[in-house]
Design an enzyme around this catalytic site. Structure first.
Site, PDB file in Angstrom:
ATOM      1  N   GLY A  17       0.847  -1.200   0.000  1.00 50.87           N
ATOM      2  CA  GLY A  17       0.000   0.000   0.000  1.00 50.87           C
ATOM      3  C   GLY A  17       0.874   1.239   0.000  1.00 50.87           C
ATOM      4  O   GLY A  17       0.495   2.287   0.523  1.00 50.87           O
ATOM      5  N   GLY A  18       2.064   1.111  -0.607  1.00 52.62           N
ATOM      6  CA  GLY A  18       3.064   2.185  -0.568  1.00 52.62           C
ATOM      7  C   GLY A  18       2.680   3.430  -1.333  1.00 52.62           C
ATOM      8  O   GLY A  18       3.387   4.451  -1.241  1.00 52.62           O
ATOM      9  N   ARG A  24       1.732   8.010   2.078  1.00 53.33           N
ATOM     10  CA  ARG A  24       2.159   9.339   1.615  1.00 53.33           C
ATOM     11  C   ARG A  24       2.162  10.364   2.743  1.00 53.33           C
ATOM     12  O   ARG A  24       3.058  11.176   2.855  1.00 53.33           O
ATOM     13  CB  ARG A  24       1.261   9.816   0.467  1.00 53.33           C
ATOM     14  CG  ARG A  24       1.611   9.104  -0.861  1.00 53.33           C
ATOM     15  CD  ARG A  24       0.813   9.602  -2.042  1.00 53.33           C
ATOM     16  NE  ARG A  24      -0.586   9.233  -1.900  1.00 53.33           N
ATOM     17  CZ  ARG A  24      -1.577  10.084  -1.664  1.00 53.33           C
ATOM     18  NH1 ARG A  24      -1.344  11.370  -1.585  1.00 53.33           N
ATOM     19  NH2 ARG A  24      -2.806   9.655  -1.543  1.00 53.33           N
ATOM     20  N   ARG A  51      -0.699  -2.373  -6.522  1.00 55.86           N
ATOM     21  CA  ARG A  51      -1.058  -2.920  -7.839  1.00 55.86           C
ATOM     22  C   ARG A  51      -0.723  -1.961  -8.968  1.00 55.86           C
ATOM     23  O   ARG A  51      -0.556  -2.373 -10.108  1.00 55.86           O
ATOM     24  CB  ARG A  51      -2.564  -3.223  -7.877  1.00 55.86           C
ATOM     25  CG  ARG A  51      -2.971  -4.389  -6.998  1.00 55.86           C
ATOM     26  CD  ARG A  51      -4.474  -4.437  -6.879  1.00 55.86           C
ATOM     27  NE  ARG A  51      -4.982  -3.152  -6.397  1.00 55.86           N
ATOM     28  CZ  ARG A  51      -6.256  -2.841  -6.259  1.00 55.86           C
ATOM     29  NH1 ARG A  51      -7.187  -3.723  -6.581  1.00 55.86           N
ATOM     30  NH2 ARG A  51      -6.626  -1.665  -5.813  1.00 55.86           N
ATOM     31  N   LYS A 182       2.872   8.492  20.803  1.00 57.35           N
ATOM     32  CA  LYS A 182       2.904   9.923  21.148  1.00 57.35           C
ATOM     33  C   LYS A 182       3.800  10.144  22.362  1.00 57.35           C
ATOM     34  O   LYS A 182       3.741   9.388  23.336  1.00 57.35           O
ATOM     35  CB  LYS A 182       1.485  10.425  21.465  1.00 57.35           C
ATOM     36  CG  LYS A 182       0.608  10.584  20.234  1.00 57.35           C
ATOM     37  CD  LYS A 182      -0.767  11.074  20.649  1.00 57.35           C
ATOM     38  CE  LYS A 182      -1.735  11.096  19.486  1.00 57.35           C
ATOM     39  NZ  LYS A 182      -1.467  12.190  18.549  1.00 57.35           N
ATOM     40  N   HIS A 240      -7.644   3.444  20.680  1.00 56.33           N
ATOM     41  CA  HIS A 240      -6.860   4.543  21.249  1.00 56.33           C
ATOM     42  C   HIS A 240      -7.233   4.860  22.706  1.00 56.33           C
ATOM     43  O   HIS A 240      -6.374   4.969  23.576  1.00 56.33           O
ATOM     44  CB  HIS A 240      -7.024   5.818  20.416  1.00 56.33           C
ATOM     45  CG  HIS A 240      -6.728   5.633  18.964  1.00 56.33           C
ATOM     46  ND1 HIS A 240      -5.624   4.950  18.520  1.00 56.33           N
ATOM     47  CD2 HIS A 240      -7.391   6.029  17.854  1.00 56.33           C
ATOM     48  CE1 HIS A 240      -5.619   4.956  17.191  1.00 56.33           C
ATOM     49  NE2 HIS A 240      -6.679   5.599  16.764  1.00 56.33           N
TER      50      HIS A 240
HETATM   51  P1  NAP Z   1      -5.629   3.950   0.607  1.00 55.24           P
HETATM   52  O1  NAP Z   1      -5.285   5.381   0.455  1.00 55.24           O
HETATM   53  O2  NAP Z   1      -6.901   3.441   0.017  1.00 55.24           O
HETATM   54  O3  NAP Z   1      -4.419   3.117  -0.011  1.00 55.24           O
HETATM   55  C1  NAP Z   1      -4.470   1.730  -0.174  1.00 55.24           C
HETATM   56  C2  NAP Z   1      -3.162   1.247  -0.761  1.00 55.24           C
HETATM   57  O4  NAP Z   1      -3.248  -0.181  -0.923  1.00 55.24           O
HETATM   58  C3  NAP Z   1      -2.839   1.807  -2.133  1.00 55.24           C
HETATM   59  O5  NAP Z   1      -1.440   1.933  -2.258  1.00 55.24           O
HETATM   60  C4  NAP Z   1      -3.346   0.725  -3.086  1.00 55.24           C
HETATM   61  O6  NAP Z   1      -2.706   0.830  -4.314  1.00 55.24           O
HETATM   62  C5  NAP Z   1      -2.964  -0.522  -2.292  1.00 55.24           C
HETATM   63  N1  NAP Z   1      -3.775  -1.699  -2.617  1.00 55.24           N
HETATM   64  C6  NAP Z   1      -5.117  -1.777  -2.706  1.00 55.24           C
HETATM   65  N2  NAP Z   1      -5.492  -3.026  -3.023  1.00 55.24           N
HETATM   66  C7  NAP Z   1      -4.350  -3.755  -3.165  1.00 55.24           C
HETATM   67  C8  NAP Z   1      -4.080  -5.101  -3.504  1.00 55.24           C
HETATM   68  N3  NAP Z   1      -5.054  -5.967  -3.772  1.00 55.24           N
HETATM   69  N4  NAP Z   1      -2.802  -5.499  -3.523  1.00 55.24           N
HETATM   70  C9  NAP Z   1      -1.787  -4.641  -3.247  1.00 55.24           C
HETATM   71  N5  NAP Z   1      -1.978  -3.351  -2.930  1.00 55.24           N
HETATM   72  C10 NAP Z   1      -3.255  -2.917  -2.890  1.00 55.24           C
HETATM   73  O7  NAP Z   1      -5.654   3.509   2.137  1.00 55.24           O
HETATM   74  P2  NAP Z   1      -4.901   4.209   3.370  1.00 55.24           P
HETATM   75  O8  NAP Z   1      -5.732   5.326   3.844  1.00 55.24           O
HETATM   76  O9  NAP Z   1      -3.498   4.467   2.999  1.00 55.24           O
HETATM   77  O10 NAP Z   1      -5.006   3.080   4.491  1.00 55.24           O
HETATM   78  C11 NAP Z   1      -4.172   1.934   4.489  1.00 55.24           C
HETATM   79  C12 NAP Z   1      -4.397   1.166   5.788  1.00 55.24           C
HETATM   80  O11 NAP Z   1      -4.055   1.999   6.875  1.00 55.24           O
HETATM   81  C13 NAP Z   1      -5.836   0.726   6.050  1.00 55.24           C
HETATM   82  O12 NAP Z   1      -5.829  -0.476   6.769  1.00 55.24           O
HETATM   83  C14 NAP Z   1      -6.381   1.836   6.944  1.00 55.24           C
HETATM   84  O13 NAP Z   1      -7.442   1.387   7.748  1.00 55.24           O
HETATM   85  C15 NAP Z   1      -5.156   2.136   7.768  1.00 55.24           C
HETATM   86  N6  NAP Z   1      -5.132   3.474   8.351  1.00 55.24           N
HETATM   87  C16 NAP Z   1      -5.125   4.578   7.547  1.00 55.24           C
HETATM   88  C17 NAP Z   1      -5.064   5.832   8.125  1.00 55.24           C
HETATM   89  C18 NAP Z   1      -5.009   7.079   7.281  1.00 55.24           C
HETATM   90  O14 NAP Z   1      -4.896   8.163   7.859  1.00 55.24           O
HETATM   91  N7  NAP Z   1      -5.070   6.992   5.975  1.00 55.24           N
HETATM   92  C19 NAP Z   1      -5.032   5.971   9.522  1.00 55.24           C
HETATM   93  C20 NAP Z   1      -5.028   4.824  10.310  1.00 55.24           C
HETATM   94  C21 NAP Z   1      -5.075   3.595   9.709  1.00 55.24           C
HETATM   95  P3  NAP Z   1      -3.302   0.114  -5.647  1.00 55.24           P
HETATM   96  O15 NAP Z   1      -4.742   0.459  -5.712  1.00 55.24           O
HETATM   97  O16 NAP Z   1      -2.468   0.661  -6.749  1.00 55.24           O
HETATM   98  O17 NAP Z   1      -3.077  -1.345  -5.461  1.00 55.24           O
END
Ligand code: NAP
Length: 484
Positions: A17-18, A24, A51, A182, A240
Site C-alpha cells: 500500500g506504498g 504518503r 497494484r 505519542k 486509542h
Molecule cells: P488507501 O489510500 O486506500 O491506499 C491503499 C493502498 O493499498 C494503495 O497503495 C493501493 O494501491 C494498495 N492496494 C489496494 N489493493 C491492493 C491489492 N489488492 N494489492 C496490493 N496493494 C493494494 O488507504 P490508506 O488510507 O493508505 O489506508 C491503508 C491502511 O491503513 C488501512 O488499513 C487503513 O485502515 C489504515 N489506516 C489509515 C489511516 C489514514 O490516515 N489513511 C489511519 C489509520 C489507519 P493500488 O490500488 O495501486 O493497489
C-alpha cells in the site's frame, strides 16, 4: 541540548500500500525525518508495493511530492531528500495475485532485518501474510506491521489473529496504535513510574475520577465510507482510548519490557465492568449551515452510526474500585483537544472555612495540541484580602520547558517504525489485548443494535449531546471544558 540519535541496524522495509494515503502522509515522511536525523543510514532499502503500474522513478517522484507536502521543515533539505529517495524502490504486485512476489523476494537481502508494513485494507492482511510465507519472506528476521482497524469485533479480531499466527509468531507481529507512539503518552508512564510523588496517590482513595477526552473539530471528511461502517466506538474507544485508559490505570510493571507492560494493560481491560446502557451516550453531529451534518456527509440518510460517544467505566480491582473513568470522543466538537485529567479528591478538611470555596488538584496530561502536563494546585490569592484560595497551574508545556528543539518530537510513526526495526514491541498491542478490548466493547455495540435506537443529535461546535453532560452531572461532576 539535542538528544543523541543511535542509528538502527540495516534493514529492508516493504510498504504494502506504498502509494496510499497513509504511506504518503505518514510512513514516507516519518522515514525521511528519521533519515535526516541520522537514525536511518545509507544501507537500507525501502520498497513500495501496490497494484499500480509504476516503476522505481515514478515511485520516487511520488514520494518526493508526498514528503514535500507532509514532511515538515526537513523536506526543504533537497540534498537529504535526494539521498533518501535513492533508497526507494517499487514492485507492482497484488496482495491476492501471483505476479510480483518473486521479484519482491529477489530484492530482499540476506542478513538484513525485514519489515513488512501492511498499509492496505485489513481484508488483505491475511493474503499478504500467506504470500510472504509462501515466497520465503517470513523467516526469523521478518516482522509485520499491522494497521488499524484490527477486526471489527471479537470474532473478526480472533480470526485475524489466527490467520496471522499461521505465518508469523506473536513476537513478529506489530499491531500499531499510533497513540502509543505519542511522546506525552509515554511520558505518562515516566511521570507515574519515574516519580515518587504520584504513585502513592494514584488510587481510589485519593482520585475522585478520571476523564479522558479525545475531541476533534473536524467531521468525517473524505473518510465517510469507512467511518459509517465503524463509528466512534470502533474507531476510537476500542483502541486509542482503551490504550490511554490502560496506561493510566495499570499496575507498575516490574520492568519496562514488552510483555511486562502488556500483561499489566491486559489485566486492566479484563477488570473493566460491563457498561450499563444508562452509562453510555452516543451522538451524531448536525450541519450548521456552512457544513453538512453527519448523514449528509456520509451519504446515508438512515445512518445510525455514532460520531460521538461518552461513557462511564468502572475498573473492578483493588486500586480503582469506586473511581469512575469517564471517556468521551467525537467529531465536530468545539475544538481539537485531547487530554487525560486525573481529578483528585477534596482535602479531607478545610481549615479555611466555607468562604475558601472548593479546590481540587487536577493533573492534566495534554496529548494535543500543545503536548504537556499541568498540575493544578491551590494557593493563596496574592494581596491583603485575607485567606482566599485560588487554583493555579504548574504548567509544563514541553515546548517551553525543553526548548523548541527538544520539544520537536518525532511523530508517533517515526518512533513506532524505528521500534519495529529495533524489535521492541512495548508500544504495540498484543493479540490478547486487542481481543479483550473487543470483548468489552462488543456488548455495548450489540446493545445499540438490539435496541435499534438512533444516536442523539448534537450541534457542530458543541461539546456533544446534553445527555453526555448529564452523565457527569448526575454524579455531581462536570466535564472539563474542551479547549486547546
Ligand atoms: P488507501 O489510500 O486506500 O491506499 C491503499 C493502498 O493499498 C494503495 O497503495 C493501493 O494501491 C494498495 N492496494 C489496494 N489493493 C491492493 C491489492 N489488492 N494489492 C496490493 N496493494 C493494494 O488507504 P490508506 O488510507 O493508505 O489506508 C491503508 C491502511 O491503513 C488501512 O488499513 C487503513 O485502515 C489504515 N489506516 C489509515 C489511516 C489514514 O490516515 N489513511 C489511519 C489509520 C489507519 P493500488 O490500488 O495501486 O493497489
Amino acid at each position: 541540548m539535542a538528544s543523541r540519535v543511535i542509528p538502527v541496524d540495516p534493514f529492508d522495509l516493504v510498504i504494502f500500500g506504498g502509494t496510499g494515503d497513509l504511506a504518503r502522509r505518514k510512513i514516507l515522511p516519518a522515514l525521511f525525518r528519521r533519515f535526516v536525523a541520522g537514525q536511518i543510514e545509507g544501507d537500507v532499502r525501502l520498497i513500495g508495493a501496490a497494484r499500480g503500474d509504476m516503476d522505481r522513478d515514478g515511485y520516487r517522484a511520488m514520494a518526493r511530492a508526498a514528503i514535500t507536502e507532509f514532511g515538515g521543515e526537513e523536506s526543504a533539505r533537497k540534498k537529504d531528500l535526494t539521498a533518501f529517495l535513492d533508497l526507494l524502490d517499487f514492485v507492482t504486485l497484488d496482495a491476492r495475485g501471483t505476479e510480483g512476489w518473486e521479484p519482491l523476494a529477489a530484492l530482499m537481502r540476506p542478513d538484513r532485518i525485514r519489515a513488512f508494513y501492511f498499509s492496505v485494507a485489513p481484508a488483505l492482511f491475511g493474503d499478504l501474510a500467506k504470500r510472504l510465507h509462501k515466497h520465503g519472506m517470513a523467516d526469523e528476521r521478518s516482522r509485520i506491521v499491522v494497521e488499524k482497524p484490527f477486526g471489527r469485533d471479537l470474532d473478526t479480531a480472533r480470526d485475524l489473529n489466527r490467520t496471522l499466527a499461521r505465518h508469523f509468531s506473536e513476537g513478529q507481529i506489530y499491531r500499531i496504535d499510533h497513540y502509543l507512539g505519542k511522546e506525552t503518552v509515554q511520558n505518562l508512564m515516566a511521570i507515574r513510574f519515574g516519580n515518587v510523588l504520584f504513585e502513592p496517590l494514584w488510587n481510589s482513595q485519593y482520585v475522585d475520577h478520571i476523564q479522558i477526552t479525545v475531541a476533534e473539530s473536524v467531521g468525517v471528511g473524505g473518510r465517510g465510507d469507512y467511518y459509517d461502517k465503524s463509528g466512534a466506538m470502533r474507531d476510537m474507544v476500542q483502541n486509542h482510548m482503551m490504550q490511554l485508559l490502560c496506561l493510566i490505570a495499570m499496575e507498575p510493571p516490574a520492568k519496562f519490557e514488552p510483555d511486562a507492560v502488556r500483561d499489566e494493560k491486559l489485566k486492566v481491560i479484563r477488570a473493566l465492568d460491563p457498561v450499563a446502557r444508562r452509562n453510555v451516550v452516543r451522538g451524531q453531529y448536525e450541519g450548521d449551515g456552512t457544513q453538512p451534518g453527519y448523514r449528509n456527509q456520509v451519504g446515508n440518510r438512515d445512518s445510525t452510526t455514532e460520531s460521538f460517544v461518552a461513557l462511564k467505566a468502572h475498573i473492578s480491582n483493588w486500586r480503582w474500585a469506586g473511581t469512575p473513568f469517564y471517556l468521551r470522543t467525537g467529531k465536530r466538537l468545539r475544538d481539537r483537544a485531547s487530554e487525560i485529567a486525573v481529578v483528585f479528591k477534596d482535602a479531607p478538611h478545610s481549615i479555611f472555612g466555607a468562604d475558601a470555596g472548593r479546590h481540587r488538584n487536577i493533573l492534566t496530561i495534554r496529548l494535543q495540541p500543545n503536548e504537556g502536563i499541568e498540575l493544578g494546585v491551590t494557593i493563596k490569592e496574592p494581596g491583603p484580602g485575607g485567606m482566599r484560595l485560588i487554583d493555579v497551574p504548574l504548567d509544563m508545556t514541553f515546548a517551553e520547558a525543553l526548548g523548541p528543539e527538544e520539544a520537536d518530537f518525532p511523530d508517533a510513526y517515526e518512533r513506532l517504525i524505528m521500534d519495529v526495526i529495533r524489535g521492541n514491541q512495548t508500544l504495540f498491542m498484543r493479540g490478547d489485548e486487542v481481543e479483550a478490548a473487543w470483548a468489552w466493547t462488543d456488548p455495548i455495540i450489540a446493545d445499540w443494535e438490539e435496541e435499534g435506537a438512533t444516536p442523539l443529535d448534537y450541534a457542530t461546535g458543541s461539546s456533544g449531546p446534553d445527555d453526555a453532560l448529564m452523565l457527569m452531572h448526575r454524579d455531581g461532576r462536570r466535564w472539563r471544558e474542551i479547549r486547546p
